[in-house]
Design a protein around this motif. Structure first.
Motif, mmCIF file in Angstrom:
data_model
loop_
_atom_site.group_PDB
_atom_site.id
_atom_site.type_symbol
_atom_site.label_atom_id
_atom_site.label_comp_id
_atom_site.label_asym_id
_atom_site.label_seq_id
_atom_site.Cartn_x
_atom_site.Cartn_y
_atom_site.Cartn_z
ATOM 1 N N UNK A 1 62.736 66.573 -10.481
ATOM 2 C CA UNK A 1 61.390 65.797 -10.192
ATOM 3 C C UNK A 1 60.684 66.947 -9.375
ATOM 4 N N UNK A 2 60.890 68.036 -8.203
ATOM 5 C CA UNK A 2 60.160 68.218 -7.715
ATOM 6 C C UNK A 2 60.530 69.294 -6.654
ATOM 7 N N UNK A 3 60.499 70.929 -6.134
ATOM 8 C CA UNK A 3 60.910 71.398 -5.778
ATOM 9 C C UNK A 3 59.738 71.863 -4.567
ATOM 10 N N UNK A 4 59.796 71.483 -3.275
ATOM 11 C CA UNK A 4 58.338 71.810 -2.498
ATOM 12 C C UNK A 4 59.270 72.293 -1.651
ATOM 13 N N UNK A 5 58.807 74.094 -1.026
ATOM 14 C CA UNK A 5 58.840 74.595 0.055
ATOM 15 C C UNK A 5 57.381 74.539 0.701
ATOM 16 N N UNK A 6 57.670 74.414 2.480
ATOM 17 C CA UNK A 6 56.518 74.768 3.059
ATOM 18 C C UNK A 6 56.114 75.888 3.390
ATOM 19 N N UNK A 7 54.362 75.946 2.863
ATOM 20 C CA UNK A 7 53.493 77.218 2.747
ATOM 21 C C UNK A 7 53.830 78.272 3.482
ATOM 22 N N UNK A 8 54.376 78.367 4.605
ATOM 23 C CA UNK A 8 54.677 79.858 5.030
ATOM 24 C C UNK A 8 55.896 80.302 5.274
ATOM 25 N N UNK A 9 56.999 79.468 4.092
ATOM 26 C CA UNK A 9 57.981 79.566 4.225
ATOM 27 C C UNK A 9 58.846 80.144 2.444
ATOM 28 N N UNK A 10 56.965 79.829 1.926
ATOM 29 C CA UNK A 10 57.616 80.249 0.014
ATOM 30 C C UNK A 10 57.797 81.477 0.381
ATOM 31 N N UNK A 11 58.504 82.197 -1.063
ATOM 32 C CA UNK A 11 58.561 83.804 -1.417
ATOM 33 C C UNK A 11 59.957 83.682 -0.500
ATOM 34 N N UNK A 12 60.345 83.021 0.381
ATOM 35 C CA UNK A 12 61.715 83.125 0.903
ATOM 36 C C UNK A 12 62.799 82.808 0.779
ATOM 37 N N UNK A 13 63.173 82.654 -0.850
ATOM 38 C CA UNK A 13 64.131 82.124 -1.259
ATOM 39 C C UNK A 13 64.857 80.644 -1.160
ATOM 40 N N UNK A 14 63.725 79.729 -0.682
ATOM 41 C CA UNK A 14 64.417 78.232 -0.263
ATOM 42 C C UNK A 14 64.625 77.626 -1.049
ATOM 43 N N UNK A 15 63.555 77.914 -2.309
ATOM 44 C CA UNK A 15 63.389 76.893 -3.784
ATOM 45 C C UNK A 15 64.381 77.426 -4.083
ATOM 46 N N UNK A 16 65.208 78.607 -4.271
ATOM 47 C CA UNK A 16 66.196 79.379 -5.026
ATOM 48 C C UNK A 16 67.278 78.547 -4.694
ATOM 49 N N UNK B 1 53.047 71.940 0.668
ATOM 50 C CA UNK B 1 53.685 73.195 -0.729
ATOM 51 C C UNK B 1 53.093 73.104 -2.014
ATOM 52 N N UNK B 2 52.306 71.818 -2.304
ATOM 53 C CA UNK B 2 50.876 71.715 -3.769
ATOM 54 C C UNK B 2 49.541 71.995 -3.242
ATOM 55 N N UNK B 3 49.612 71.955 -2.268
ATOM 56 C CA UNK B 3 47.758 71.635 -1.749
ATOM 57 C C UNK B 3 47.461 73.359 -2.900
ATOM 58 N N UNK B 4 48.094 74.220 -2.476
ATOM 59 C CA UNK B 4 47.231 75.485 -3.103
ATOM 60 C C UNK B 4 47.060 75.673 -4.534
ATOM 61 N N UNK B 5 47.837 74.706 -5.656
ATOM 62 C CA UNK B 5 47.656 74.397 -7.084
ATOM 63 C C UNK B 5 46.638 73.725 -7.281
ATOM 64 N N UNK B 6 45.876 73.096 -5.898
ATOM 65 C CA UNK B 6 44.734 72.285 -6.692
ATOM 66 C C UNK B 6 43.592 73.009 -6.676
ATOM 67 N N UNK B 7 43.542 73.975 -6.619
ATOM 68 C CA UNK B 7 42.071 74.712 -6.944
ATOM 69 C C UNK B 7 42.186 75.196 -8.550
ATOM 70 N N UNK B 8 44.049 75.668 -9.019
ATOM 71 C CA UNK B 8 43.719 75.945 -10.151
ATOM 72 C C UNK B 8 43.957 74.896 -11.102
ATOM 73 N N UNK B 9 44.247 73.656 -11.270
ATOM 74 C CA UNK B 9 44.401 72.282 -11.909
ATOM 75 C C UNK B 9 42.956 71.559 -11.525
#
Length: 182
Positions: free
Chosen positions: A94-109, A41-49
């Motif tokens: 502390x942490x909310x993590x959603x599998x990449x293929x399911x991000x943006x589908x409301x699971x985090x909310x 879930x957090x891999x997408x943030x590695x290039x940002x940080x």
């Protein structure tokens, strides 16, 4: 705080057209799956940080004992999780993590709403969280869900942490009413 695997809000199984959904408290046996889901879930943030975000390097063997980690599964597959740490006067997310293929589908909310239920079940009237200031997507989500920025804190190693909170009105009102009636 020791992880309690007893019944908790939203632990019942529900079904809908998207599949059979369950929320279950993670145990130490789930530490590897929690770690893998969080890292993905957090891999997408590695290039940002320019580095791995802290949740990617956390000790989930310890976290599954010390925190409440609830895993959302759809048809038995772990899609998302929320890690919570009850404090005397608030619930810390502390942490909310959603599998990449399911991000943006409301699971985090959905898991953020679940955290509100957990907080209420613990008679806590506030939820707090923190996120990196560079995670604009997360900041927008938390704002939409009613969280407000309390402060920003510069950390020499990790950048700027944005601390946010949300009062849970039903609990806050009950606490205010009990104080005024005494």
């Amino acid at each position: 705080m020791q992880n309690n695997n007893s019944a908790h809000p939203d632990s019942s199984q529900t079904s809908n057209k998207a599949g059979h959904k369950t929320v279950r408290r993670a145990t130490t046996a789930d530490a590897l799956a929690v770690r893998e889901l969080t890292r993905a879930a957090y891999a997408k943030w590695v290039p940002v940080l320019g580095r791995e975000p802290r949740p990617m390097t956390a000790d989930y063997d310890a976290a599954t004992c010390d925190h409440l980690i609830d895993v959302l599964r759809v048809d038995g597959e772990a899609m998302a999780l929320i890690e919570m740490a009850p404090k005397p006067d608030h619930l810390l997310i502390v942490n909310v993590a959603v599998a990449p293929t399911y991000q943006g589908k409301g699971y985090g909310s959905a898991l953020m709403a679940h955290a509100e239920e957990v907080a209420r079940s613990l008679n806590l009237s506030e939820i707090r969280l923190y996120t990196n200031a560079l995670f604009a997507e997360n900041l927008r989500l938390y704002s939409r869900l009613g969280y407000r920025v309390d402060r920003e804190e510069q950390h020499p190693q990790f950048g700027v942490a944005v601390h946010m909170s949300k009062r849970l009105d039903a609990i806050a009102d009950a606490h205010s009413n009990s104080r005024t009636s005494q």
